[in-house]
Write a protein that holds these residues in place. Structure first.
Motif, PDB file in Angstrom:
ATOM      1  N   THR A  80       0.859  -1.172   0.000  1.00 27.46           N
ATOM      2  CA  THR A  80       0.000   0.000   0.000  1.00 27.46           C
ATOM      3  C   THR A  80       0.898   1.225   0.000  1.00 27.46           C
ATOM      4  O   THR A  80       2.050   1.154   0.427  1.00 27.46           O
ATOM      5  N   VAL A  81       0.397   2.340  -0.492  1.00 26.05           N
ATOM      6  CA  VAL A  81       1.196   3.559  -0.585  1.00 26.05           C
ATOM      7  C   VAL A  81       0.461   4.679   0.131  1.00 26.05           C
ATOM      8  O   VAL A  81      -0.696   4.975  -0.161  1.00 26.05           O
ATOM      9  N   GLY A  82       1.126   5.285   1.087  1.00 32.24           N
ATOM     10  CA  GLY A  82       0.546   6.408   1.806  1.00 32.24           C
ATOM     11  C   GLY A  82       1.631   7.386   2.182  1.00 32.24           C
ATOM     12  O   GLY A  82       2.615   7.568   1.465  1.00 32.24           O
ATOM     13  N   ASP A  83       1.474   8.011   3.328  1.00 31.96           N
ATOM     14  CA  ASP A  83       2.466   8.933   3.846  1.00 31.96           C
ATOM     15  C   ASP A  83       3.785   8.180   4.055  1.00 31.96           C
ATOM     16  O   ASP A  83       3.821   7.138   4.715  1.00 31.96           O
ATOM     17  N   ALA A  84       4.866   8.691   3.500  1.00 29.94           N
ATOM     18  CA  ALA A  84       6.154   7.995   3.551  1.00 29.94           C
ATOM     19  C   ALA A  84       6.700   7.864   4.968  1.00 29.94           C
ATOM     20  O   ALA A  84       7.592   7.052   5.214  1.00 29.94           O
ATOM     21  N   THR A  85       6.176   8.642   5.905  1.00 26.37           N
ATOM     22  CA  THR A  85       6.667   8.577   7.283  1.00 26.37           C
ATOM     23  C   THR A  85       6.116   7.389   8.051  1.00 26.37           C
ATOM     24  O   THR A  85       6.650   7.038   9.098  1.00 26.37           O
ATOM     25  N   CYS A  86       5.032   6.772   7.553  1.00 22.62           N
ATOM     26  CA  CYS A  86       4.405   5.701   8.336  1.00 22.62           C
ATOM     27  C   CYS A  86       3.983   4.504   7.489  1.00 22.62           C
ATOM     28  O   CYS A  86       3.258   3.635   7.977  1.00 22.62           O
ATOM     29  N   THR A  87       4.423   4.454   6.230  1.00 23.89           N
ATOM     30  CA  THR A  87       4.084   3.330   5.356  1.00 23.89           C
ATOM     31  C   THR A  87       5.287   2.429   5.215  1.00 23.89           C
ATOM     32  O   THR A  87       6.338   2.854   4.734  1.00 23.89           O
ATOM     33  N   GLY A  88       5.138   1.191   5.628  1.00 29.22           N
ATOM     34  CA  GLY A  88       6.240   0.251   5.593  1.00 29.22           C
ATOM     35  C   GLY A  88       6.245  -0.600   4.346  1.00 29.22           C
ATOM     36  O   GLY A  88       5.225  -0.760   3.667  1.00 29.22           O
ATOM     37  N   ALA A  89       7.406  -1.163   4.041  1.00 31.36           N
ATOM     38  CA  ALA A  89       7.568  -2.096   2.929  1.00 31.36           C
ATOM     39  C   ALA A  89       7.556  -3.515   3.469  1.00 31.36           C
ATOM     40  O   ALA A  89       7.647  -3.746   4.681  1.00 31.36           O
ATOM     41  N   VAL A  90       7.431  -4.472   2.563  1.00 34.84           N
ATOM     42  CA  VAL A  90       7.522  -5.881   2.939  1.00 34.84           C
ATOM     43  C   VAL A  90       8.666  -6.513   2.152  1.00 34.84           C
ATOM     44  O   VAL A  90       8.925  -6.139   1.010  1.00 34.84           O
ATOM     45  N   GLU A  91       9.350  -7.462   2.763  1.00 35.27           N
ATOM     46  CA  GLU A  91      10.386  -8.196   2.043  1.00 35.27           C
ATOM     47  C   GLU A  91       9.732  -8.973   0.906  1.00 35.27           C
ATOM     48  O   GLU A  91       8.725  -9.652   1.105  1.00 35.27           O
ATOM     49  N   SER A  92      10.295  -8.868  -0.283  1.00 32.07           N
ATOM     50  CA  SER A  92       9.660  -9.508  -1.430  1.00 32.07           C
ATOM     51  C   SER A  92      10.620  -9.583  -2.601  1.00 32.07           C
ATOM     52  O   SER A  92      11.467  -8.711  -2.782  1.00 32.07           O
ATOM     53  N   ASN A  93      10.433 -10.629  -3.401  1.00 33.17           N
ATOM     54  CA  ASN A  93      11.131 -10.749  -4.682  1.00 33.17           C
ATOM     55  C   ASN A  93      10.140 -10.693  -5.831  1.00 33.17           C
ATOM     56  O   ASN A  93      10.495 -11.016  -6.975  1.00 33.17           O
ATOM     57  N   ALA A  94       8.893 -10.320  -5.548  1.00 32.25           N
ATOM     58  CA  ALA A  94       7.846 -10.286  -6.572  1.00 32.25           C
ATOM     59  C   ALA A  94       8.023  -9.047  -7.441  1.00 32.25           C
ATOM     60  O   ALA A  94       7.719  -7.931  -7.011  1.00 32.25           O
ATOM     61  N   SER A  95       8.483  -9.249  -8.643  1.00 32.10           N
ATOM     62  CA  SER A  95       8.800  -8.118  -9.513  1.00 32.10           C
ATOM     63  C   SER A  95       7.864  -8.003 -10.715  1.00 32.10           C
ATOM     64  O   SER A  95       8.050  -7.120 -11.558  1.00 32.10           O
ATOM     65  N   THR A  96       6.872  -8.877 -10.803  1.00 31.96           N
ATOM     66  CA  THR A  96       5.897  -8.838 -11.894  1.00 31.96           C
ATOM     67  C   THR A  96       4.502  -8.977 -11.315  1.00 31.96           C
ATOM     68  O   THR A  96       4.334  -9.486 -10.186  1.00 31.96           O
ATOM     69  N   PRO A  97       3.461  -8.570 -12.047  1.00 33.72           N
ATOM     70  CA  PRO A  97       2.092  -8.752 -11.552  1.00 33.72           C
ATOM     71  C   PRO A  97       1.777 -10.213 -11.224  1.00 33.72           C
ATOM     72  O   PRO A  97       1.100 -10.493 -10.229  1.00 33.72           O
ATOM     73  N   GLU A  98       2.260 -11.148 -12.058  1.00 38.18           N
ATOM     74  CA  GLU A  98       2.004 -12.567 -11.802  1.00 38.18           C
ATOM     75  C   GLU A  98       2.570 -12.980 -10.445  1.00 38.18           C
ATOM     76  O   GLU A  98       1.913 -13.693  -9.673  1.00 38.18           O
ATOM     77  N   GLU A  99       3.783 -12.530 -10.159  1.00 36.60           N
ATOM     78  CA  GLU A  99       4.423 -12.897  -8.888  1.00 36.60           C
ATOM     79  C   GLU A  99       3.733 -12.229  -7.709  1.00 36.60           C
ATOM     80  O   GLU A  99       3.619 -12.829  -6.629  1.00 36.60           O
ATOM     81  N   VAL A 100       3.253 -10.998  -7.891  1.00 36.56           N
ATOM     82  CA  VAL A 100       2.546 -10.319  -6.805  1.00 36.56           C
ATOM     83  C   VAL A 100       1.219 -11.020  -6.523  1.00 36.56           C
ATOM     84  O   VAL A 100       0.832 -11.196  -5.363  1.00 36.56           O
ATOM     85  N   VAL A 101       0.496 -11.432  -7.559  1.00 31.17           N
ATOM     86  CA  VAL A 101      -0.758 -12.163  -7.368  1.00 31.17           C
ATOM     87  C   VAL A 101      -0.518 -13.405  -6.521  1.00 31.17           C
ATOM     88  O   VAL A 101      -1.262 -13.694  -5.571  1.00 31.17           O
TER      89      VAL A 101
END
Length: 302
Positions: free
Chosen positions: A247-268
């Motif tokens: 998800t994308v929001g305020d950069a001060t409180c939006t965290g990332a997740v560890e991931s190697n999903a670099s395409t829509p298929e992999e994200v699905v």
């Protein structure tokens, strides 16, 4: 022989959303579409374009800008607006801070909670009768109490016990001057539906939704990107990690997740296996009680 045609799950969701857009355009004066550049608002805009094609989208897109956005998302927002020839209206939280209507707790404090004042001011200034938002059914419980057409009074307040019935997909958008309707075309979508649709429709997204290497710090159980808003404290050591944003929001409180999903298929595939909601895992500002979020919504928060 009788020939029948069964719509797929995504086709049904798409048809419902297109119907909602057309219903608002036909019955409510001066709608606007909230567009942050996040995946839900991108899908929402894609559906709006489909709803009115080949005519242009008949309403502006609106961004409530906290002033603490990811650079990649702002670049994508502007590029998308230019691509579709849209009118962009930006409400700046900084304007309300400068005017003394809201106050930061400290420098670079998260501004998500300050957005309500800016949103209500922007709605009033442009006299929007309806504003489209991207809330989905699998988000936190307070959002799930919303109707598709969510009535807001002249103060922008939401009363979950004073909403209108929506039988047989019939929507009531009647309101007096000063009141408005928050409309949620993605009400029956899930995060997995969104990504499956992005894959099917080949929808472009900001690059940060896909795996990339980024300098981060671990804070409050989240991976926060090191940037001009987030700097390591004395007891934090930044490190590079392959991450993406759910998800994308305020950069001060939006965290990332560890991931190697670099395409829509992999994200699905990744989303299908996830057991934690995107906001529960990556939005520090959303880690509040259901009652707390409901109180914020009653005050006018989207």
């Amino acid at each position: 022989m009788t020939v029948t045609y069964e719509l797929s799950h995504l086709d049904k969701l798409e048809a419902e959303s297109v119907h909602i857009f057309r219903e608002v355009a036909a019955t409510i004066e001066k709608p606007g579409l909230l567009f942050s550049g996040g995946k839900d608002s991108v899908v929402m805009l894609h559906l709006a374009v489909k709803a009115f094609w080949p005519a242009p989208v008949p309403f502006p897109v609106v961004h409530v800008d906290t002033g603490q956005n990811f650079d990649e998302v702002l670049e994508f927002r502007d590029r998308t607006v230019e691509r579709y020839g849209l009118r962009l209206i930006v409400g700046y939280v900084q304007d309300d801070i400068d005017a003394g209507r809201v106050h930061e707790e400290y420098e670079h404090a998260p501004r998500n909670r300050l957005q309500t004042t800016t949103l209500l001011r922007t709605i009033a200034e442009h006299q929007f009768g309806a504003v489209f938002g991207g809330a989905r059914r699998d988000e936190e419980k307070a959002r799930a109490k919303e109707r598709v057409f969510s009535f807001r009074d002249e103060f922008g307040a939401w009363d979950p016990r004073n909403q209108r019935p929506e039988l047989w997909s019939l929507y009531n958008g009647r309101h007096k001057r000063g009141e408005n309707i928050r409309v949620f075309p993605l009400s029956n979508w899930t995060e997995l539906d969104i990504w499956s649709y992005i894959l099917r429709e080949h929808i472009d997204l900001p690059s940060i939704y896909y795996a990339h290497r980024r300098s981060v710090v671990e804070r409050d159980g989240m991976l926060l990107a090191v940037n001009r808003f987030i700097q390591p404290t004395a007891d934090e050591t930044p490190f590079d990690e392959m991450v993406r944003y759910r998800t994308v929001g305020d950069a001060t409180c939006t965290g990332a997740v560890e991931s190697n999903a670099s395409t829509p298929e992999e994200v699905v595939a990744e989303v299908a296996a996830a057991r934690i909601t995107e906001r529960g895992a990556t939005r520090a500002d959303d880690k509040i009680s259901e009652a707390g979020m409901e109180d914020r919504k009653k005050e006018g928060y989207f």
